[in-house]
Design a protein around this motif. Sequence first.
Motif, PDB file in Angstrom:
ATOM      1  N   PHE A  36     -11.989 -16.272  -3.993  1.00  0.00           N
ATOM      2  CA  PHE A  36     -12.585 -17.311  -4.992  1.00  0.00           C
ATOM      3  C   PHE A  36     -13.694 -16.570  -5.502  1.00  0.00           C
ATOM      4  O   PHE A  36     -14.412 -15.616  -5.085  1.00  0.00           O
ATOM      5  CB  PHE A  36     -13.014 -18.524  -4.343  1.00  0.00           C
ATOM      6  N   ARG A  37     -14.176 -17.165  -6.787  1.00  0.00           N
ATOM      7  CA  ARG A  37     -15.534 -16.847  -7.392  1.00  0.00           C
ATOM      8  C   ARG A  37     -16.402 -18.173  -7.403  1.00  0.00           C
ATOM      9  O   ARG A  37     -15.761 -19.133  -7.821  1.00  0.00           O
ATOM     10  CB  ARG A  37     -15.244 -16.416  -8.796  1.00  0.00           C
ATOM     11  N   GLN A  38     -17.819 -17.725  -7.134  1.00  0.00           N
ATOM     12  CA  GLN A  38     -18.757 -19.006  -7.075  1.00  0.00           C
ATOM     13  C   GLN A  38     -19.888 -18.479  -7.789  1.00  0.00           C
ATOM     14  O   GLN A  38     -20.545 -17.443  -7.568  1.00  0.00           O
ATOM     15  CB  GLN A  38     -19.172 -19.440  -5.479  1.00  0.00           C
ATOM     16  N   ASP A  39     -20.230 -19.258  -8.853  1.00  0.00           N
ATOM     17  CA  ASP A  39     -21.355 -18.943  -9.783  1.00  0.00           C
ATOM     18  C   ASP A  39     -22.467 -19.940  -9.227  1.00  0.00           C
ATOM     19  O   ASP A  39     -22.272 -20.932  -8.579  1.00  0.00           O
ATOM     20  CB  ASP A  39     -21.185 -19.470 -11.150  1.00  0.00           C
ATOM     21  N   PRO A  40     -23.729 -19.457  -9.212  1.00  0.00           N
ATOM     22  CA  PRO A  40     -24.949 -20.180  -8.332  1.00  0.00           C
ATOM     23  C   PRO A  40     -25.067 -21.633  -8.668  1.00  0.00           C
ATOM     24  O   PRO A  40     -25.021 -22.061  -9.866  1.00  0.00           O
ATOM     25  CB  PRO A  40     -26.229 -19.667  -9.246  1.00  0.00           C
ATOM     26  N   GLY A  41     -24.861 -22.407  -7.603  1.00  0.00           N
ATOM     27  CA  GLY A  41     -24.907 -23.971  -7.611  1.00  0.00           C
ATOM     28  C   GLY A  41     -23.627 -24.642  -7.912  1.00  0.00           C
ATOM     29  O   GLY A  41     -23.778 -25.844  -8.087  1.00  0.00           O
ATOM     30  N   LYS A  42     -22.671 -23.755  -7.967  1.00  0.00           N
ATOM     31  CA  LYS A  42     -21.552 -24.483  -8.684  1.00  0.00           C
ATOM     32  C   LYS A  42     -20.379 -24.389  -7.663  1.00  0.00           C
ATOM     33  O   LYS A  42     -20.499 -23.779  -6.562  1.00  0.00           O
ATOM     34  CB  LYS A  42     -20.915 -23.444  -9.787  1.00  0.00           C
ATOM     35  N   GLY A  43     -19.159 -24.981  -8.023  1.00  0.00           N
ATOM     36  CA  GLY A  43     -17.924 -24.939  -7.056  1.00  0.00           C
ATOM     37  C   GLY A  43     -17.323 -23.637  -7.044  1.00  0.00           C
ATOM     38  O   GLY A  43     -17.852 -22.682  -7.608  1.00  0.00           O
TER      39      GLY A  43
ATOM     40  N   HIS B  29      -1.772 -33.966  -6.662  1.00  0.00           N
ATOM     41  CA  HIS B  29      -2.094 -33.055  -5.242  1.00  0.00           C
ATOM     42  C   HIS B  29      -2.130 -34.261  -4.210  1.00  0.00           C
ATOM     43  O   HIS B  29      -2.958 -35.124  -4.706  1.00  0.00           O
ATOM     44  CB  HIS B  29      -3.296 -32.564  -5.418  1.00  0.00           C
ATOM     45  N   LYS B  30      -1.589 -33.787  -3.073  1.00  0.00           N
ATOM     46  CA  LYS B  30      -1.571 -34.845  -2.081  1.00  0.00           C
ATOM     47  C   LYS B  30      -2.522 -34.558  -0.824  1.00  0.00           C
ATOM     48  O   LYS B  30      -2.847 -35.563  -0.149  1.00  0.00           O
ATOM     49  CB  LYS B  30      -0.072 -35.080  -1.374  1.00  0.00           C
ATOM     50  N   SER B  31      -3.027 -33.384  -1.054  1.00  0.00           N
ATOM     51  CA  SER B  31      -3.879 -32.785   0.149  1.00  0.00           C
ATOM     52  C   SER B  31      -5.248 -32.817  -0.347  1.00  0.00           C
ATOM     53  O   SER B  31      -5.717 -32.155  -1.521  1.00  0.00           O
ATOM     54  CB  SER B  31      -3.234 -31.558   0.645  1.00  0.00           C
ATOM     55  N   VAL B  32      -6.323 -33.214   0.380  1.00  0.00           N
ATOM     56  CA  VAL B  32      -7.788 -33.208   0.040  1.00  0.00           C
ATOM     57  C   VAL B  32      -8.544 -32.696   1.333  1.00  0.00           C
ATOM     58  O   VAL B  32      -8.077 -33.255   2.386  1.00  0.00           O
ATOM     59  CB  VAL B  32      -8.335 -34.558  -0.352  1.00  0.00           C
ATOM     60  N   SER B  33      -9.084 -31.721   1.136  1.00  0.00           N
ATOM     61  CA  SER B  33     -10.086 -31.315   2.291  1.00  0.00           C
ATOM     62  C   SER B  33     -11.246 -31.111   1.626  1.00  0.00           C
ATOM     63  O   SER B  33     -11.819 -31.109   0.584  1.00  0.00           O
ATOM     64  CB  SER B  33      -9.578 -29.819   2.601  1.00  0.00           C
ATOM     65  N   TRP B  34     -12.441 -31.473   2.702  1.00  0.00           N
ATOM     66  CA  TRP B  34     -13.857 -31.521   2.600  1.00  0.00           C
ATOM     67  C   TRP B  34     -14.595 -30.155   3.237  1.00  0.00           C
ATOM     68  O   TRP B  34     -14.073 -29.845   4.424  1.00  0.00           O
ATOM     69  CB  TRP B  34     -14.459 -32.564   2.871  1.00  0.00           C
ATOM     70  N   TYR B  35     -15.503 -29.615   2.511  1.00  0.00           N
ATOM     71  CA  TYR B  35     -16.178 -28.496   2.983  1.00  0.00           C
ATOM     72  C   TYR B  35     -17.877 -28.666   2.861  1.00  0.00           C
ATOM     73  O   TYR B  35     -18.231 -29.156   1.907  1.00  0.00           O
ATOM     74  CB  TYR B  35     -15.732 -27.164   2.301  1.00  0.00           C
ATOM     75  N   GLN B  36     -18.387 -27.992   3.840  1.00  0.00           N
ATOM     76  CA  GLN B  36     -20.014 -28.319   3.728  1.00  0.00           C
ATOM     77  C   GLN B  36     -20.506 -26.651   3.487  1.00  0.00           C
ATOM     78  O   GLN B  36     -20.050 -25.732   4.165  1.00  0.00           O
ATOM     79  CB  GLN B  36     -20.664 -28.688   4.768  1.00  0.00           C
ATOM     80  N   GLN B  37     -21.084 -26.468   2.300  1.00  0.00           N
ATOM     81  CA  GLN B  37     -21.863 -25.031   2.154  1.00  0.00           C
ATOM     82  C   GLN B  37     -23.284 -25.170   2.081  1.00  0.00           C
ATOM     83  O   GLN B  37     -23.838 -25.856   1.391  1.00  0.00           O
ATOM     84  CB  GLN B  37     -21.292 -24.568   1.014  1.00  0.00           C
ATOM     85  N   VAL B  38     -23.923 -24.387   3.145  1.00  0.00           N
ATOM     86  CA  VAL B  38     -25.379 -24.259   3.018  1.00  0.00           C
ATOM     87  C   VAL B  38     -25.780 -23.144   2.374  1.00  0.00           C
ATOM     88  O   VAL B  38     -24.922 -21.999   2.442  1.00  0.00           O
ATOM     89  CB  VAL B  38     -25.937 -24.476   4.651  1.00  0.00           C
ATOM     90  N   LEU B  39     -26.986 -22.951   2.020  1.00  0.00           N
ATOM     91  CA  LEU B  39     -27.364 -21.679   1.214  1.00  0.00           C
ATOM     92  C   LEU B  39     -27.340 -20.687   1.874  1.00  0.00           C
ATOM     93  O   LEU B  39     -27.388 -20.291   2.880  1.00  0.00           O
ATOM     94  CB  LEU B  39     -29.028 -21.923   0.565  1.00  0.00           C
ATOM     95  N   GLY B  40     -26.409 -19.482   1.202  1.00  0.00           N
ATOM     96  CA  GLY B  40     -26.287 -18.313   1.605  1.00  0.00           C
ATOM     97  C   GLY B  40     -25.331 -18.018   2.613  1.00  0.00           C
ATOM     98  O   GLY B  40     -24.895 -16.913   3.039  1.00  0.00           O
TER      99      GLY B  40
END
Lengths: 112, 112
Positions: A36-43, B29-40
Amino acid sequence: KQEVTQIPAALSVPEGENLVLNCSFTDSAIYNLQWFRQDPGKGLTSLLLIQSSQREQTSGRLNASLDKSSGRSTLYIAASQPGDSATYLCAVAPYNNNDMRFGAGTRLTVKP
Amino acid sequence: DAGVTQSPTHLIKTRGQHVTLRCSPISGHKSVSWYQQVLGQGPQFIFQYYEKEERGRGNFPDRFSARQFPNYSSELNVNALLLGDSALYLCASSTDRGTEAFFGQGTRLTVV
């Protein structure tokens, strides 16, 4: 427990260079690996998906390889451009599941 | 064709409050996933839903819950918010478990 490591954590290159980003994982029992690619603050933007039975995938200037037995994947970016500057993340999925484990990413800067 | 949409984009809550985050998957799309991303860091898996049933749960406290509706959209609920819940919450959808995951732009939650 699956652990995913990405090296280097940050990379700065001049425009036009070819570069390689590395991803390693500890458990070879994976279903697929996704970059994946992630730009700052984006998905996250999906770049390439490699199924466990595949060795590599290509999309434009990007090529990803997978060596499941050694627990490694590489993302090759040809002729880098400033617009390629972003954080690149790899993620591995266990069998038939979207419980993906992510690395911490490689922050790429391409200087004009 | 619309991608994965998440709402709201930004949210500020006070400690102890409750929050509901919403996700609309890509059509079909029938599948949904949730993720948490903390800075860095890379995203961490919270939940996966497929065909309206929970198919996976990450290492998060019971304050976190989710559900999927008949139209395959999903909600993530977090009770008794803590400062440490401040993060970017990402939703991903896929056609099936283990297939290519597509992410939304995320909801930036700040707990003060």
